[in-house]
Design a protein around this motif. Structure first.
Motif, PDB file in Angstrom:
ATOM      1  N   CYS A 260      36.356 -16.865 -23.241  1.00 12.73           N
ATOM      2  CA  CYS A 260      36.992 -16.138 -22.145  1.00 12.73           C
ATOM      3  C   CYS A 260      36.018 -15.124 -21.547  1.00 12.73           C
ATOM      4  N   CYS A 263      37.564 -11.209 -21.583  1.00 17.21           N
ATOM      5  CA  CYS A 263      37.561 -10.374 -22.789  1.00 17.21           C
ATOM      6  C   CYS A 263      36.371 -10.695 -23.683  1.00 17.21           C
ATOM      7  N   GLY A 267      40.250 -11.886 -26.962  1.00 15.35           N
ATOM      8  CA  GLY A 267      41.665 -12.166 -26.745  1.00 15.35           C
ATOM      9  C   GLY A 267      42.233 -11.225 -25.705  1.00 15.35           C
ATOM     10  N   CYS A 268      42.831 -11.806 -24.656  1.00 16.41           N
ATOM     11  CA  CYS A 268      43.451 -10.994 -23.608  1.00 16.41           C
ATOM     12  C   CYS A 268      44.590 -11.800 -23.003  1.00 16.41           C
ATOM     13  N   CYS A 271      43.562 -15.364 -21.493  1.00 14.72           N
ATOM     14  CA  CYS A 271      43.299 -16.464 -22.429  1.00 14.72           C
ATOM     15  C   CYS A 271      44.411 -16.588 -23.461  1.00 14.72           C
TER      16      CYS A 271
HETATM   17 ZN    ZN Z   1      40.468 -13.370 -22.805  1.00 13.96          ZN
END
Ligand code: ZN
Lengths: 338, 806
Positions: A260, A263, A267-268, A271
């Motif tokens: 991604c 981020c 993790g955001c 995604c």
């Molecule tokens: Zn992300």
């Protein structure tokens, strides 16, 4: 020549009456007074007149010139035309004449970039119809009748055997029906799926399909080609991964993910906390597909891939609502000038 | 499909962190929607016992309860009608987050605080199923088992000390729709094949055949039908572990028998059905086709009309179950049931899918059968169910199994050429590596002949039939990421396809001319779709009436776009779209699909100012000649010199002042102003001009031979004619071209005048003519003669009078 001078004067008198704006003033000046205007033309011809007539004609011409200049000056004063041409305005800070700025749709721009990369790798471009038959959209692509794989793509039906294509893959079939290997081709176009309209999905979107068929094409080459594409399109330094998945028309099949870029893999929301973005589906062309177009799967192997242009454009520009693409508000379109 | 970590571990223990497990299984092809611990949502919820209940002094519908939670006694105001002293209930303590607010339309969670409700203090909340997000029931509070211990955490009571994996299963892998199926994939990571629990059954002396017979008339659609019978079971709620397992997996506990069948289905993937034997008339089961139109009520209470081709499980007289999809209400297990028949069958996938589609039903059972269940797993599932029934509901198992399985579906043997693996994958794998990889997923070597290895494939792997399927398994287990990428091995320069498309050239041209590209929906309201004048293609299953037909013209879509922009205050628009239009056509034109004619077009739209605001001029609005000029630009740019405008009118009065565009003698499109009536339909108040033209006409064959540059000067002459006002300038121009010799190089209109200088009904049209010879400089006399021919020609053909010439 005498009469021509008279008639030119009459002509100028008529012409000045029709002048209403700055453009008219300019045209009038060009027509009569410019270096290549009609009065200058008559001066030129003075040389060919009989020497005894020249002084009289010359005088007439000079009078004509000052009369026409006077007409012009009066008219210019009347409509307060800004000076133009050689006499430039004093205020050079005023803006120039810009004209309108056009632009290609952001989806077209995204496709252009993708296409350029594949074209540089030796791919050509082909297209096909958006109304398809069941055979090209499903059957020839190894979706058996009454198979749950068909549920993967909610279909708009037009008739008993006709539908709006749910993917660009039927163009693969049409291309292979028409041509013999080797083939390297990409096939962009609109596709339709009967999915609820939301910020994330629309009932119409765009795909680019790719196909490469030859003797000795391998999964390793598929990886090599698509990694080259990803690196060129998304930039070097991104992580990517190939994950097994299922498409009826390829085997082995893979989904390609990139780390991604919002981020960086932590993790955001974009995604879905996974750190990965799915950007491409691909695989080795299933032998059944080759059989349906009359290619011998023992002789030829190939790979196919497909990606959603809308999704890529959304990722690329941070667009959070797919419907913006189809609303065509020019305040949106204006943001994508190239 | 929801898979639970604790459930998985029953078939083979592993110690891999849940997130890592998900990551590694993802790389084997499973798709994870989420991985979550189940207990974290229920911090601060405990079992409580309702000690007292009194009416709220100031609210009829509320009661004031005291609730014991082991350590303390809380006063809680409760609105549920079913709350009663002695009940074990779920109490949310102050500070806990209630997962669902059932009074909020979005159901957003909220935090409990100590509050006064109509003057009575309330410390906590007695929760409903819906508030806990454990079910749909919001009418009353959730009542727990009597033996629940006050003070026990909710997580402990419900066995929530677990991790749930939510999986998205691709249609080729029905075996993953069970815990055992996922456990088999974990074996790739651990190297140990999982095992199902062993079943030991104690049968009575009474043979099952005494009470039950099975006849399969639909052998083609029902390759296997097995049944067992158990007498004297006691129907009741399942034990807590079973209820918890089902609830955690997202299923709703019903009664012990139904719960067991669901549990076994989630365990090994085999759907099962239990009948009340007393309701099976004649003690018979007959599998046969439905009579079309027969009404049937499924056990969810819904009424269906059976379609032709539906396969039914019947008793001696009537239908009792839609095979492989859902049982009937007429033979359902109830509290009164004593003797049960358990069905485990294998149904032909396409038959189940067809019927499920026709009925519009999708169940856990139909999803598994239509993708393909395991014909070899039927007997185990049946015995496992029987074992659990006797364990949890008592009863006596009758002797023997009825197993109608005339043609045994054996494990497939699939030959694999080692060289072919490497030929497709581009790897250098050797046989031992391949055999080892396949062994990890239960595909075992069963023979070798030269380079070809035969592999035996278990019956649950319905997707592995061909060599290529085995190759995929090798790639999958070996790891896609381990296959080294190569490139360009087969690069070929032969290329029948162009690198630049016609659309691209048009897009560049229009964007360069200040137009913005729009992309609009091809699906339109039928009324708008018909505006193009052709019969639109209808969509049989449209999302709504606004998208029920396909466009026959790009114009309505751009008009909608213009209207939307006008409403947003964007008044000046220069839009273009390139896209397909569609129509029904029964004529001889060639078509790719039936009688659907599809054509690619370019559409232009102009409205508002002709130029951006500028200080040097007052500006003006666009008119038809702006649009005509843009089309002339395109035709010239694409070197389409054999094109012309003709008088034309669009059907249904779409446009006024319309001009047809002809390229190479055939109609290509039109331009015009949108009629006032049509503008009204779209809510457009200002004038709008459009052009629509087929893209097919824009062939770019511009590899022309070069023409040498002229060596002699050209001579310019202006002529003005007075003619009747009705004569088109284009006719005068045509006459000029016809009357002139080849010395005439170009003709342009530079002035049109009508007014006080001329008699009524007359106009003056002035042309600039250019003459030139390729061989010499023209003399005055030659020029005068050439102009003379033109003047004479125009005078003769149009009754024109020469007004001026210079
Ligand atoms: Zn992300």
């Amino acid at each position: 020549m005498h009469s021509e001078i008279t008639s030119l004067r009459e002509e100028a008198e008529n012409a000045i009456r029709t002048v209403t704006d700055a453009r008219g003033i300019d045209e009038f000046r060009v027509r009569f007074l410019a270096r290549k205007g009609s009065i200058a033309a008559l001066f030129d011809r003075l040389k060919t007149a009989a020497p005894e007539d020249r002084p009289a004609l010359g005088k007439m011409l000079n009078e004509l010139r000052s009369a026409v200049q006077q007409m012009l000056d009066e008219k210019s004063g009347a409509i307060q035309a800004p000076a133009s041409g050689e006499a430039a305005p004093a205020d050079l800070s005023l803006p120039g004449r810009r004209g309108f700025i056009g632009s290609k749709h952001p989806l077209t721009q995204t496709l252009d970039e993708i296409r350029a990369i594949f074209v540089s790798m030796g791919f050509g471009v082909a297209d096909g119809p958006e109304i398809e038959d069941d055979y090209h959209n499903f059957e020839a692509l190894n979706f058996p009748p009454d198979h749950p794989a068909r549920d993967m793509q909610d279909t708009f039906f037009l008739g008993p055997r006709a539908l709006l294509r749910t993917h660009t893959s039927p163009v693969q079939i049409r291309v292979m029906e028409e041509h013999q290997p080797p083939l390297r081709v990409i096939m962009p176009g609109k596709v339709y799926r009967n999915e609820a309209i939301s910020a994330r999905s629309y009932c119409m979107f765009h795909q680019v399909e790719g196909l490469c068929v030859d003797r000795g094409v391998t999964f390793a080459e598929l990886k090599g080609t698509l990694i080259e594409f990803i690196t060129r399109y998304y930039g070097a330094g991104l992580k990517f991964r190939f994950r097994p998945t299922f498409f009826p028309f390829t085997e082995p099949s893979a989904d390609i993910y990139i780390s991604c870029f919002i981020c960086g893999g932590k993790g955001c929301r974009l995604c879905k906390q996974s750190g990965w973005l799915e950007i491409l589906g691909c695989g080795m062309v299933d032998p059944n597909v080759f059989r349906s177009v009359g290619y011998d799967p023992e002789v030829y192997t190939g790979y196919a891939f497909g990606m959603g242009i809308d999704r890529i454009a959304m990722l690329r520009h941070g667009i959070d609502d797919i419907r913006l693409f189809f609303d065509n508000d020019i305040r949106f379109l204006n943001q994508f000038r190239q | 499909m929801r898979i639970l970590e604790r459930w998985l571990k029953q078939y083979g223990d592993f110690s891999i962190d849940p997130h890592e497990l998900a990551e590694r299984l993802t790389m084997l092809g499973l798709e994870f929607e989420s991985v979550q611990r189940l207990d974290t949502r229920y911090n601060g919820f405990v079992v409580g016992e309702v000690l007292t209940k009194e009416k709220h002094p100031r609210a009829d519908r509320l009661s004031v309860c005291t609730v014991g939670t082991g350590r303390e006694t809380l006063q809680v105001v409760c609105g549920a009608p079913n709350v009663a002293p002695g009940q074990k209930v779920v109490v949310g303590l102050v500070g806990a987050t209630v997962p669902r607010n059932q009074h909020d339309p979005s159901g957003a969670p909220f935090v409990l605080s100590r509050v006064a409700i109509r003057g009575v203090e309330s410390s906590g909340m007695i929760c409903s199923e819906s508030e806990l997000d454990m079910g749909k029931d919001s009418a009353g509070i959730m009542v727990l088992d009597r033996d629940a211990k006050p003070g026990e955490t909710l997580a402990s009571y419900f066995g929530l000390d677990d991790v749930a994996f939510d999986l998205e299963i691709t249609p080729n892998r029905p075996d993953w729709l069970s815990h055992m199926g996922v456990a088999r994939e974990i074996a790739v990571l651990t190297g140990t094949l999982p095992r199902l629990p062993r079943v030991k059954l104690k049968e009575s002396a009474e043979p099952v055949g005494k009470h039950l017979s099975v006849t399969v008339e639909e052998g083609e659609n029902c390759p296997r039908f097995a049944a067992r019978m158990i007498r004297g079971v006691k129907i009741g709620p399942s034990p807590r572990w079973l209820q918890n397992a089902l609830r955690n997996a997202g299923l709703r506990p019903r009664n012990n028998i139904v719960d067991i069948t669901n549990y076994v289905m989630y365990e090994c993937g085999q759907p099962l059905h239990a009948f009340d034997h007393a309701l099976l008339r004649g003690g018979r089961i007959v599998v046969r086709g439905a009579k079309e139109g027969t009404p049937f009520t499924t056990l969810d209470g819904k009424e269906h009309t059976l379609p032709a081709g539906a396969v039914m499980v019947c008793d001696g007289e009537r239908e009792v179950s839609i095979a492989g999809i859902m049982g009937g209400a007429n033979s359902e297990i109830s509290d009164a049931t004593a003797d049960i028949v358990i069905e485990a069958a294998y149904w032909k996938p396409s038959s189940i899918r067809k019927t499920a589609k026709l009925l519009g039903i999708s169940t856990d059972a139909s999803q598994r059968f239509e993708r393909g269940a395991d014909p070899g797993g039927v007997r185990y599932a049946l015995d496992r169910t029987a074992g659990l029934v006797m364990e949890l509901a008592g009863g006596v198992l009758l002797k023997g199994v009825i197993d109608v399985y005339p043609r045994k579906i054996r494990e497939r043997t699939v030959p694999l050429r080692v060289a072919r693996v490497n030929h497709v994958l581009g790897t250098k794998l050797k046989k031992p590596e391949i055999v080892r990889s396949l062994g990890l997923i239960g595909i075992s070597e069963s023979g070798v002949k030269g380079d070809t290895v035969k592999f035996r494939v278990p019956t649950f792997r319905v997707d592995v039939e061909r060599e290529i399927d085995i190759i995929e398994e090798v790639a999958r287990v070996y790891g896609y990421d381990r296959i080294e990428s190569g490139s360009g091995a087969t690069f070929s320069f032969r290329q029948p396809f162009p690198a630049v498309s016609r659309e691209q050239t048009l897009q560049e041209a229009m964007a360069g001319r200040g137009y913005q590209e729009a992309i609009t929906n091809s699906m339109q309201q039928p009324k708008k779709a018909a505006m193009g004048g052709a019969t639109p293609v209808r969509i049989l299953n449209p999302q709504n009436q606004d998208m029920a037909a396909l466009r026959t013209s790009l114009v309505p879509g751009l008009l909608e776009t213009a209207a939307r922009n006008h409403n947003a205050g964007n008044l000046t628009l220069r839009l273009f779209e390139i896209g397909h239009v569609f129509r029904i056509d029964d004529g001889p034109a060639p078509k790719l699909v039936q009688n659907y004619l599809e054509e690619e077009r370019l559409c232009l739209l102009l409205t508002g100012s002709s130029a951006p605001v500028h200080w040097s001029s007052p500006g003006r609005d666009v008119d038809l000649f702006d649009m005509k000029g843009d089309i002339e630009f395109l035709l010239a740019k694409f070197a389409l010199d054999k094109s012309r405008f003709i008088s034309y009118s669009t059907s249904k009065g779409l446009t006024d002042n319309t001009l047809g565009i002809e390229i190479q003698g055939s109609y290509a499109g039109y331009l015009g102003g949108i009629s006032k009536e049509v503008r009204g339909l779209f809510g457009l108040e200002r004038p709008v001009f459009v052009a629509e033209i087929g893209v097919e006409g824009f062939r770019r064959d511009i590899r022309k031979a070069y023409v040498p540059l002229p060596r002699y000067p050209k001579v310019k002459r202006d002529v003005a004619f007075t003619v009747d006002a009705g004569i088109p300038a284009a006719s005068l121009e045509a006459t000029i071209r016809e009357s002139a010799t080849e010395l005439l190089q170009s003709v342009e209109v530079f002035d049109v005048y009508q007014g006080e200088q001329l008699p009524g009904g007359k106009k003056s049209v002035a042309f600039t003519l250019e003459f030139m010879s390729l061989e010499r400089t023209l003399t005055d006399a030659e020029t005068e003669a050439a102009v003379g021919r033109v003047v004479a020609g125009v005078e003769k053909a149009h009754g024109a009078a020469l007004r001026s010439m210079r």
